[in-house]
Structures are given as C-alpha cells and as structure tokens.
Design an enzyme around this catalytic site. Structure first.
Site, PDB file in Angstrom:
ATOM      1  N   ASP A 171       0.739  -1.168   0.072  1.00 13.68           N
ATOM      2  CA  ASP A 171       0.012  -0.013   0.040  1.00 13.68           C
ATOM      3  C   ASP A 171       0.898   1.335   0.052  1.00 13.68           C
ATOM      4  O   ASP A 171       1.439   1.337   0.960  1.00 13.68           O
ATOM      5  CB  ASP A 171      -0.968   0.018   1.446  1.00 13.68           C
ATOM      6  CG  ASP A 171      -2.058   0.903   1.070  1.00 13.68           C
ATOM      7  OD1 ASP A 171      -1.890   2.038   0.492  1.00 13.68           O
ATOM      8  OD2 ASP A 171      -3.063   0.695   1.816  1.00 13.68           O
ATOM      9  N   HIS A 202      -2.830  -0.270  -2.741  1.00 16.00           N
ATOM     10  CA  HIS A 202      -4.018   0.318  -2.088  1.00 16.00           C
ATOM     11  C   HIS A 202      -4.993   0.232  -3.244  1.00 16.00           C
ATOM     12  O   HIS A 202      -4.885   0.143  -4.360  1.00 16.00           O
ATOM     13  CB  HIS A 202      -3.536   1.823  -1.973  1.00 16.00           C
ATOM     14  CG  HIS A 202      -4.613   2.475  -1.455  1.00 16.00           C
ATOM     15  ND1 HIS A 202      -4.935   2.376   0.050  1.00 16.00           N
ATOM     16  CD2 HIS A 202      -5.494   3.384  -1.785  1.00 16.00           C
ATOM     17  CE1 HIS A 202      -6.092   3.462   0.321  1.00 16.00           C
ATOM     18  NE2 HIS A 202      -6.202   3.805  -0.789  1.00 16.00           N
TER      19      HIS A 202
END
Length: 234
Positions: A171, A202
């Site tokens: 992420d 993400h």
C-alpha cells in the site's frame, strides 16, 4: 430493487443525503457503506447494491456534505485525483464519524432493518471503519486498506465489537512501518481480525481501478461476507 437517495439527520438537526439500497425481500440487517475520497460515486453505489443483493439494507452516506454536497467523481483523471485529495485534506474526521453514527442510528430506526447494523469502508472509509469500531455502536466493522489507522491505535482499547481490517502489503498510503504498527497494536486484541494481502497495492478491491486484483478482491469480499454473516444476523 433500485437504490434511492434519502435524507439522514444529524444529532444537531441538520440533514445530509445517503444512498439507500434495499434487498429484494425489502428487509435485512443493516450495513453502512463508507465512501472513499471520491464521494458517493458509482463504485460506492455499486458496493451498496451488492450488499443489498446479499440481503442487507445498505446505506452509503455523503460524508463530504459539510465541504460540498453531492460529490461523485472517479479515479480516472488527474483533475479528479487532485479534487479528491483536496477534499480529503479538508475533511473533518471527528465530524465524519458522528455522521456515520447518525447513519447507523437512522438504519436502526427503519422497519426494513431487521437485525444489527455494521459498517464497511474503503481507503478514507477504511480509517473511518476502524473509528466506527472505537467511537460508534456499530455491531461489526470492516476496513479495506485504511489510511492513517496507525495514528489512532491509542483508541484500540475502546473496541468492544468485532473489527476486521484488510491490509494491502504494498500500500503506497500505508507503508511497511505503518503496517507493522497496526499489527503490533491490534494483533493481540480479541475482537480484531487482520488480513494481509502480500503484493497488493492500495485499492486492490476497487473494481475498475488501476490496482484492482480480482483474486485478492474476491478473497477479501468473501471474508467480509462471512464476517458480516456471523456478526450481523438478527
């Protein structure tokens, strides 16, 4: 059944809009769908419709209403990303959590809502889902790739109802150090379940997004579905 916009009242008497999607039966447990930084757009409405198809009364509140009501943009252009990050910077997190509580309370009062009420959020909504577990009476909360949870771990002791977090291993907005802090702060909590998705970035569950991964999204959504089935039944 087709979804519709409805009005939700705050504890101060103000009103804001939410997208309500009902199951075919017209009744079921409630789920608050918490938006990303793009507002209550097609992605969020589709997610609400998906939960409705699974038998839930799904309600997605417009949490940007204090800044600009009716935001519905995509992740497809640079201009929209700029607008989204600007909204994110202006967003009042404590006020947003209060709006989520107002949405939960609204659902609890509806005859269509036959059971408990949970919350599920993505990105900004992932953080707000965590805060729903610490600051609201949500019966079960799920956060997908939440941004900033590591800065709110001092609230973990307030979690008394089930919480599940999906963590993307790569992420860009929640790096390795932040992920380690989240695990250190929550791994031992009896009400919290953490799932890691190695190699995922993400928004891996945002259908149509640049980092969408069908296999990881399917796994995360199944885990969420099983979690809600276990904790939101009447």
């Amino acid at each position: 059944m087709a979804g519709q916009d409805i009005s939700i009242k705050t504890d101060t008497g103000e009103s804001f809009v939410g997208y309500l999607s009902l199951p075919a039966s017209g009744q079921g447990p409630g789920v608050v769908v918490i938006q990303e930084i793009f507002g209550v757009n097609k992605v969020m409405r589709d997610i609400a419709d998906t939960y409705a198809a699974q038998g839930y009364v799904a309600l997605c509140p417009d949490l940007f209403w204090r800044i600009e009501p009716g935001i519905s943009i995509t992740d497809q252009t640079e201009a929209e990303w700029k607008q989204a990050f600007d909204l994110f910077q202006k967003f009042d997190v404590p006020a947003g959590v209060k709006d989520i509580q107002a949405t939960i309370s609204h659902l609890r009062k509806q005859s269509a809502c036959t059971g408990k009420v949970g919350a599920v959020g993505f990105c900004l909504g992932g953080l707000l889902a965590y805060l729903s577990a610490t600051r609201t009476d949500s019966d079960a909360s799920v956060g997908y790739y939440g941004v900033g949870i590591e800065s709110k771990l001092d609230e973990a002791a307030k979690i008394s109802r089930p919480l599940m977090l999906h963590i993307a291993g790569e992420d860009e907005y929640c790096g390795k150090e932040a992920q380690a802090q989240i695990h250190a702060g929550l791994d031992s909590h009896s009400r919290v379940t953490l799932h890691d998705y190695p190699g995922m970035n993400h928004a891996f569950a945002r259908n149509g997004g640049a980092h969408y991964d069908s296999a990881a999204a399917t796994l995360a959504n199944k885990r969420t579905g099983d979690f809600f089935s276990a904790h939101l039944s009447a």
